[in-house]
Write a protein that holds these residues in place. Structure first.
Motif, PDB file in Angstrom:
ATOM      1  N   GLU A 190       0.720  -1.121   0.149  1.00  0.00           N
ATOM      2  CA  GLU A 190      -0.031   0.046   0.133  1.00  0.00           C
ATOM      3  C   GLU A 190       0.756   1.242   0.041  1.00  0.00           C
ATOM      4  N   VAL A 191       0.458   2.304  -0.647  1.00  0.00           N
ATOM      5  CA  VAL A 191       1.217   3.530  -0.534  1.00  0.00           C
ATOM      6  C   VAL A 191       1.195   3.763   0.799  1.00  0.00           C
ATOM      7  N   GLY A 192       2.590   4.127   1.134  1.00  0.00           N
ATOM      8  CA  GLY A 192       2.877   4.816   2.458  1.00  0.00           C
ATOM      9  C   GLY A 192       3.663   3.790   3.252  1.00  0.00           C
ATOM     10  N   ASP A 193       3.469   2.422   2.712  1.00  0.00           N
ATOM     11  CA  ASP A 193       4.173   1.448   3.503  1.00  0.00           C
ATOM     12  C   ASP A 193       5.765   1.634   3.687  1.00  0.00           C
ATOM     13  N   ARG A 194       6.477   1.376   4.740  1.00  0.00           N
ATOM     14  CA  ARG A 194       7.736   1.482   4.709  1.00  0.00           C
ATOM     15  C   ARG A 194       8.351   0.009   4.370  1.00  0.00           C
ATOM     16  N   CYS A 195       9.537   0.110   3.831  1.00  0.00           N
ATOM     17  CA  CYS A 195      10.100  -0.932   3.151  1.00  0.00           C
ATOM     18  C   CYS A 195      11.607  -0.744   3.316  1.00  0.00           C
ATOM     19  N   ASP A 196      12.580  -1.833   3.153  1.00  0.00           N
ATOM     20  CA  ASP A 196      13.956  -1.826   3.046  1.00  0.00           C
ATOM     21  C   ASP A 196      14.178  -2.512   1.719  1.00  0.00           C
ATOM     22  N   VAL A 197      15.028  -1.818   0.829  1.00  0.00           N
ATOM     23  CA  VAL A 197      15.283  -2.450  -0.541  1.00  0.00           C
ATOM     24  C   VAL A 197      16.838  -2.634  -0.397  1.00  0.00           C
ATOM     25  N   PHE A 198      16.916  -4.083  -0.984  1.00  0.00           N
ATOM     26  CA  PHE A 198      18.407  -4.788  -0.840  1.00  0.00           C
ATOM     27  C   PHE A 198      19.053  -4.409  -2.163  1.00  0.00           C
ATOM     28  N   LEU A 199      19.782  -3.618  -2.147  1.00  0.00           N
ATOM     29  CA  LEU A 199      20.488  -3.179  -3.429  1.00  0.00           C
ATOM     30  C   LEU A 199      21.746  -3.903  -3.842  1.00  0.00           C
ATOM     31  N   ALA A 200      22.186  -4.511  -2.880  1.00  0.00           N
ATOM     32  CA  ALA A 200      23.272  -5.578  -2.686  1.00  0.00           C
ATOM     33  C   ALA A 200      23.412  -6.245  -1.647  1.00  0.00           C
ATOM     34  N   ASP A 212      25.239  -6.547   0.767  1.00  0.00           N
ATOM     35  CA  ASP A 212      25.752  -5.842   2.091  1.00  0.00           C
ATOM     36  C   ASP A 212      25.167  -4.260   2.208  1.00  0.00           C
ATOM     37  N   TYR A 213      24.018  -4.151   1.361  1.00  0.00           N
ATOM     38  CA  TYR A 213      23.683  -2.816   1.299  1.00  0.00           C
ATOM     39  C   TYR A 213      22.224  -2.856   1.067  1.00  0.00           C
ATOM     40  N   SER A 214      21.626  -2.078   1.950  1.00  0.00           N
ATOM     41  CA  SER A 214      20.138  -1.887   1.826  1.00  0.00           C
ATOM     42  C   SER A 214      19.904  -0.263   2.234  1.00  0.00           C
ATOM     43  N   VAL A 215      18.667  -0.021   1.624  1.00  0.00           N
ATOM     44  CA  VAL A 215      17.970   1.377   1.927  1.00  0.00           C
ATOM     45  C   VAL A 215      16.808   1.562   2.333  1.00  0.00           C
ATOM     46  N   GLY A 216      16.435   2.113   3.468  1.00  0.00           N
ATOM     47  CA  GLY A 216      14.865   2.504   3.598  1.00  0.00           C
ATOM     48  C   GLY A 216      14.121   3.215   2.921  1.00  0.00           C
ATOM     49  N   GLY A 217      12.967   2.924   2.738  1.00  0.00           N
ATOM     50  CA  GLY A 217      12.046   3.796   1.884  1.00  0.00           C
ATOM     51  C   GLY A 217      10.601   3.580   2.230  1.00  0.00           C
ATOM     52  N   ARG A 218       9.883   4.036   1.413  1.00  0.00           N
ATOM     53  CA  ARG A 218       8.423   4.029   1.447  1.00  0.00           C
ATOM     54  C   ARG A 218       7.803   3.773   0.057  1.00  0.00           C
ATOM     55  N   ILE A 219       6.645   3.182   0.026  1.00  0.00           N
ATOM     56  CA  ILE A 219       5.997   2.707  -1.232  1.00  0.00           C
ATOM     57  C   ILE A 219       5.374   4.082  -1.827  1.00  0.00           C
ATOM     58  N   ALA A 220       5.838   4.909  -2.794  1.00  0.00           N
ATOM     59  CA  ALA A 220       5.202   6.133  -3.083  1.00  0.00           C
ATOM     60  C   ALA A 220       3.999   6.015  -4.030  1.00  0.00           C
ATOM     61  N   TRP A 221       4.143   4.794  -4.763  1.00  0.00           N
ATOM     62  CA  TRP A 221       2.989   4.894  -5.633  1.00  0.00           C
ATOM     63  C   TRP A 221       2.941   3.288  -6.306  1.00  0.00           C
ATOM     64  N   GLN A 222       1.892   2.820  -6.566  1.00  0.00           N
ATOM     65  CA  GLN A 222       1.724   1.470  -7.304  1.00  0.00           C
ATOM     66  C   GLN A 222       0.840   1.521  -8.677  1.00  0.00           C
ATOM     67  N   LEU A 223       1.208   0.987  -9.652  1.00  0.00           N
ATOM     68  CA  LEU A 223       0.354   0.889 -10.847  1.00  0.00           C
ATOM     69  C   LEU A 223       0.750  -0.486 -11.371  1.00  0.00           C
ATOM     70  N   GLY A 224      -0.249  -1.314 -11.458  1.00  0.00           N
ATOM     71  CA  GLY A 224      -0.210  -2.680 -11.906  1.00  0.00           C
ATOM     72  C   GLY A 224       0.950  -3.278 -10.826  1.00  0.00           C
ATOM     73  N   ASP A 225       1.899  -3.850 -11.789  1.00  0.00           N
ATOM     74  CA  ASP A 225       3.297  -4.604 -11.208  1.00  0.00           C
ATOM     75  C   ASP A 225       4.192  -3.674 -10.692  1.00  0.00           C
ATOM     76  N   ALA A 226       4.077  -2.323 -11.197  1.00  0.00           N
ATOM     77  CA  ALA A 226       5.315  -1.414 -10.955  1.00  0.00           C
ATOM     78  C   ALA A 226       5.070  -0.658  -9.406  1.00  0.00           C
ATOM     79  N   LEU A 227       6.121  -0.569  -8.770  1.00  0.00           N
ATOM     80  CA  LEU A 227       6.056   0.151  -7.646  1.00  0.00           C
ATOM     81  C   LEU A 227       7.127   1.409  -7.462  1.00  0.00           C
ATOM     82  N   GLY A 228       6.604   2.609  -7.143  1.00  0.00           N
ATOM     83  CA  GLY A 228       7.655   3.402  -7.064  1.00  0.00           C
ATOM     84  C   GLY A 228       8.084   3.505  -5.697  1.00  0.00           C
ATOM     85  N   ILE A 229       9.572   3.719  -5.281  1.00  0.00           N
ATOM     86  CA  ILE A 229       9.707   3.694  -3.968  1.00  0.00           C
ATOM     87  C   ILE A 229      10.649   4.839  -3.589  1.00  0.00           C
TER      88      ILE A 229
END
Length: 110
Positions: free
Chosen positions: A48-58, A60-77
């Motif tokens: 859901e828009v506003g959900d907190r998340c962690d994106v694991f880019l590597a 040993d490296y993650s970054v915290g974020g929030r779901i900004a939008w969702q359109l079908g299978d696409a998520l903006g973080i």
């Protein structure tokens, strides 16, 4: 009226990433990345828009974020803190063999 809300240039990518939303884990393909956020395609993502998340880019490296939008299978973080520009540039490398060389000599991630 189309209002562009991005504050940073996004680089196209095609990396697999893991996203943690509390105990819920999802996997997807990151299609673009900037210092401030990314877009990930993840089929059947239950977010859901506003959900907190962690994106694991590597590994040993993650970054915290929030779901900004969702359109079908696409998520903006939207990231809570910017990621380093050097990391964005590395993901944007179009020369995939060069990326492998950078990783072997320690200039790339993971």
């Amino acid at each position: 009226m189309n209002i562009e809300r991005r504050i940073a240039e996004r680089s196209s990518t095609r990396e697999s990433v893991r996203i943690a939303l509390g105990a819920y884990q999802l996997f997807g393909t990151m299609r673009n990345l900037s210092q401030q956020g990314c877009m990930v395609e993840s089929p059947n993502a239950e977010v859901e828009v506003g959900d907190r998340c962690d994106v694991f880019l590597a590994p040993d490296y993650s970054v915290g974020g929030r779901i900004a939008w969702q359109l079908g299978d696409a998520l903006g973080i939207s990231f809570v803190h910017p990621v380093p520009e050097s990391l964005v540039r590395e993901f944007a490398l179009d020369d995939w063999p060069q990326r492998a060389i950078m990783k072997r000599i320690g200039q790339g991630r993971g």
